[in-house]
Write a protein that holds these residues in place. Structure first.
Motif, short mmCIF file in Angstrom:
data_model
loop_
_atom_site.label_atom_id
_atom_site.label_comp_id
_atom_site.label_asym_id
_atom_site.label_seq_id
_atom_site.Cartn_x
_atom_site.Cartn_y
_atom_site.Cartn_z
N ALA A 25 0.81 -1.22 0.00
CA ALA A 25 0.00 0.00 0.00
C ALA A 25 0.85 1.27 0.00
O ALA A 25 0.32 2.37 -0.19
N GLY A 26 2.14 1.13 0.23
CA GLY A 26 2.99 2.31 0.30
C GLY A 26 2.95 3.00 1.65
O GLY A 26 3.46 4.11 1.80
N ILE A 27 2.36 2.36 2.65
CA ILE A 27 2.38 2.91 4.01
C ILE A 27 3.80 2.79 4.57
O ILE A 27 4.29 3.67 5.26
N ASP A 44 5.99 11.09 -0.21
CA ASP A 44 4.96 10.73 0.76
C ASP A 44 3.58 11.18 0.29
O ASP A 44 2.61 10.43 0.37
N ALA A 45 3.50 12.40 -0.22
CA ALA A 45 2.21 12.94 -0.69
C ALA A 45 1.71 12.16 -1.90
O ALA A 45 0.50 11.86 -1.99
N PHE A 60 -1.88 8.08 -4.31
CA PHE A 60 -1.98 6.80 -5.02
C PHE A 60 -2.86 5.84 -4.24
O PHE A 60 -3.71 5.15 -4.82
N ARG A 61 -2.67 5.77 -2.92
CA ARG A 61 -3.49 4.89 -2.09
C ARG A 61 -4.96 5.27 -2.17
O ARG A 61 -5.84 4.41 -2.29
N LEU A 62 -5.23 6.56 -2.09
CA LEU A 62 -6.62 7.01 -2.12
C LEU A 62 -7.31 6.66 -3.43
O LEU A 62 -8.48 6.25 -3.45
N ARG A 63 -6.59 6.77 -4.52
CA ARG A 63 -7.19 6.56 -5.84
C ARG A 63 -7.20 5.09 -6.27
O ARG A 63 -8.16 4.64 -6.92
N ARG A 64 -6.16 4.34 -5.91
CA ARG A 64 -5.96 3.03 -6.53
C ARG A 64 -5.99 1.86 -5.56
O ARG A 64 -6.07 0.71 -5.99
N VAL A 65 -5.91 2.13 -4.24
CA VAL A 65 -5.80 1.05 -3.27
C VAL A 65 -6.89 1.18 -2.21
O VAL A 65 -7.10 2.26 -1.66
N GLY A 66 -7.58 0.08 -1.93
CA GLY A 66 -8.50 0.02 -0.80
C GLY A 66 -7.86 -0.81 0.29
O GLY A 66 -7.33 -1.89 0.02
#
Length: 224
Positions: free
Chosen positions: A49-51, A71-72, A77-83
């Motif tokens: 997730a890139g966390i 980081d931004a 990317f997480r908001l748009r592509r990862v749940g």
């Protein structure tokens, strides 16, 4: 969807050491990850997730090298592509059930809160059997109900990649089947890739593929 090469990760001041030489996951598909507690399964989801970012190696998700982003950019990317369905839910206690599901629209400007998004949030809650709790505070819900709210939030944006950390761990058998159907239907309807950590081996026949984390534990020990 996911291409991991020579990944190494360790936490500061800890003996924990994760080493994944190679892992590829196609899209769309459903993948279950099993293995002993403490072996790094949750850490791997957070890396996907890139966390977290790897100490060594590369993670490519949806053709994007995660570690190369700021980081931004990783957050967007997480908001748009990862749940992401977190093991401890990560719900905001002072918000209602509906507002928790809509939370991705409140973080930055990546996703606009439209009437369509609001309708989707309500539809997801109904599909999860939570339509009667829409206006309640999440503090009034059971553990299993909170888990379902977290799942609805992860599904809100119809993500390309859905990462779920023990999403059925607090659910009774009937609700487990309901929630699993919700997750797997998302894979079929929206060409989503689902990667789910579970200790429930009775669920594995529902998935296209099972990854046993023991192989990475042996690799880490041999490297050490």
């Amino acid at each position: 969807m996911i291409d991991i090469r020579q990944l190494k990760f360790s936490y500061p001041h800890s003996s924990f050491d994760l080493h994944v030489p190679e892992l590829k996951i196609d899209s769309p598909c459903s993948v279950a990850i099993v293995g002993p507690s403490g072996s790094g399964k949750t850490t791997l989801l957070h890396l996907m997730a890139g966390i977290l970012t790897p100490s060594v190696g590369s993670i490519t998700v949806d053709e994007q090298q995660i570690a190369s982003l700021s980081d931004a950019a990783r957050r967007e990317f997480r908001l748009r592509r990862v749940g992401m369905v977190f093991q401890n839910f990560e719900l905001i206690e002072y918000l209602s059930v509906l507002d928790n599901v809509l939370l991705p629209c409140r973080i930055g400007n990546a996703i606009s809160l439209t009437s369509q998004i609001r309708y989707r949030a309500c539809s997801l809650l109904a599909a999860a059997g939570l339509e009667q709790h829409v206006k309640k505070s999440v503090t009034k819900l059971s553990q299993g109900e909170r888990q379902r709210v977290a799942i609805c939030r992860a599904l809100l944006t119809q993500p390309a990649l859905l990462l779920a950390d023990e999403p059925t761990g607090n659910l009774d058998p009937d609700t487990t089947e309901q929630v699993l159907a919700l997750l797997l239907n998302t894979v079929k309807q929206h060409d989503t890739t689902l990667v789910m950590v579970t200790h429930d081996h009775s669920l594995l026949h529902h998935f296209d593929r099972t990854i046993d984390f023991a192989q990475f534990i042996r690799t880490a020990e041999s490297v050490a």
